[in-house]
Design an enzyme around this catalytic site. Structure first.
Site, PDB file in Angstrom:
ATOM      1  N   GLU A  40     -11.292  -0.063  -3.404  1.00  0.00           N
ATOM      2  CA  GLU A  40     -10.833   0.486  -1.885  1.00  0.00           C
ATOM      3  C   GLU A  40      -9.262   1.140  -2.878  1.00  0.00           C
ATOM      4  O   GLU A  40      -9.033   0.659  -3.582  1.00  0.00           O
ATOM      5  CB  GLU A  40     -10.017  -0.927  -1.257  1.00  0.00           C
ATOM      6  N   ASP A  79       1.082  -1.369  -0.016  1.00  0.00           N
ATOM      7  CA  ASP A  79       0.178  -0.098   0.293  1.00  0.00           C
ATOM      8  C   ASP A  79       0.726   1.692  -0.017  1.00  0.00           C
ATOM      9  O   ASP A  79       0.376   1.865   1.098  1.00  0.00           O
ATOM     10  CB  ASP A  79      -0.532  -0.214   0.762  1.00  0.00           C
TER      11      ASP A  79
HETATM   12  O1  FUB Z   1      -2.967  -3.438   3.739  1.00  0.00           O
HETATM   13  C1  FUB Z   1      -4.374  -3.370   3.833  1.00  0.00           C
HETATM   14  C2  FUB Z   1      -5.050  -3.918   3.210  1.00  0.00           C
HETATM   15  O2  FUB Z   1      -5.183  -4.177   1.883  1.00  0.00           O
HETATM   16  C3  FUB Z   1      -5.133  -2.506   2.159  1.00  0.00           C
HETATM   17  O3  FUB Z   1      -6.043  -1.355   2.811  1.00  0.00           O
HETATM   18  C4  FUB Z   1      -6.185  -2.673   1.469  1.00  0.00           C
HETATM   19  O4  FUB Z   1      -5.459  -0.804   0.199  1.00  0.00           O
HETATM   20  C5  FUB Z   1      -5.182  -3.421   0.673  1.00  0.00           C
HETATM   21  O5  FUB Z   1      -4.741  -3.250   0.232  1.00  0.00           O
END
Ligand code: FUB
Length: 324
Positions: free
Chosen positions: A225, A15
């Site tokens: 997301e 991320d």
């Molecule tokens: O790293 C945890 C979660 O996985 C993140 O918040 C999302 O975007 C995904 O990458």
């Protein structure tokens, strides 16, 4: 095509949120760690509890790990799962925005402040009032107004907030469906001191090329997301992950508050379930920072990489060729 090497291999990182501060490229990633928790659609296996900050003087040069910048037991409200962070600079101070589950298991967004880009960051004792869900991405516009984008469905709980209140139910029944508009990412203006929302939280509308909101059933295009915002030639580029179809997609608008129009894909699925990125201009070139699981072969142990991005004649984004 040669696959780029991870930026670091002494830690698992994911991320990546990249920014240029004081002439250097700083990367604010999640810090993945080993766990015995089995993979599930709720993302319980992403069980992180601290953040490291990385920097480099130039792309391809040494990457400095500045060590732990913030850890869970320093933040009174955090229960578990410090997920994807971002950082911003304003008036000489640096702000780290981070999501985590509170002691009741509800994802909130916190903020921590530092005098230097690498921290250490001092957390505010409470999460940002009115914040929820995951994956905060900050954006400071040229007029100085800062914004925070956030949200993620399934394990990120965005679907639990459809009524405006938190309702914990099975994500499959709460996610929008069929021809309904997909659940929108959220945006709010940040206050001058960067520690609270200065506006109502609002939906960031992403329309399809036909001018109508992307349908919830369109998993190739709908927001899942990993919000990110950047600006290029006066236009706003909102990019995100499509989640269960594993694309990085983007949409273009003329205001940081939207609406946006879907413009295409930036990255095809990488190795591993999640895909999450940032886009930054550094020393005259544009870069995509992203992650995959090529070092570990495990969904929850990811590694940050970067590639050059270019714009075509229509200001559309694509990966530079040839790949490194
Ligand atoms: O790293 C945890 C979660 O996985 C993140 O918040 C999302 O975007 C995904 O990458």
């Amino acid at each position: 095509m040669t696959d780029p090497k991870p930026l670091v291999d002494h830690l698992f990182t994911a991320d990546p949120s990249a920014h240029v501060f004081n002439g250097k490229l700083y990367v604010y990633p999640s810090h993945d760690r080993e766990t015995s928790i089995q993979d599930n659609d709720n993302g319980d296996q992403y069980d992180m509890n601290d953040y490291h900050v990385f920097s480099m003087d130039h792309v391809g040069g040494p990457v400095t790990d500045h060590g732990i910048a913030l850890k869970a037991d320093e933040v009174p409200w955090v229960g578990k799962q410090m997920w994807a962070p971002d950082a911003a600079e304003k008036n000489g101070k640096f702000y780290l925005y981070f999501p985590a589950r509170d002691k009741e298991g509800v994802f909130r967004v916190g903020v921590a402040v530092a005098d230097k880009p690498e921290g250490p960051f001092k957390p505010e004792p409470e999460p940002i009032k009115g914040s929820y869900s995951i994956d905060p991405a900050s954006f400071v516009d040229e007029d100085g107004q800062a914004y925070l984008y956030f949200g993620g469905i399934w394990g990120g709980q965005l679907q639990c907030w459809r009524t405006g209140e938190f309702v914990q139910e099975d994500y499959e029944t709460m996610e929008a469906s069929g021809d309904e508009p997909a659940l929108a990412p959220r945006v709010a203006k940040l206050s001058e001191d960067m520690k609270s929302f200065a506006s109502e939280v609002q939906d960031l509308v992403i329309n399809d090329e036909d001018g109508r909101p992307i349908h919830a059933s369109n998993h190739d295009k709908r927001f899942f997301e990993a919000a990110w915002m950047h600006k290029y030639k006066g236009k706003y580029y909102f990019s995100y992950s499509t989640g269960d179809t594993h694309f990085l997609a983007y949409a273009i608008g003329t205001s940081p508050l939207g609406p946006f129009t879907y413009a295409g894909r930036i990255l095809d699925p990488v190795q591993g379930w999640t895909t999450h990125h940032s886009i930054v201009e550094f020393q005259g070139k544009w870069y995509l920072l992203y992650h995959d699981t090529s070092l570990s072969g495990k969904n929850h142990l990811r590694s940050v990489k970067m590639r050059e991005l270019v714009y075509d004649g229509e200001d559309r984004l694509k990966l530079a060729e040839p790949q490194p």
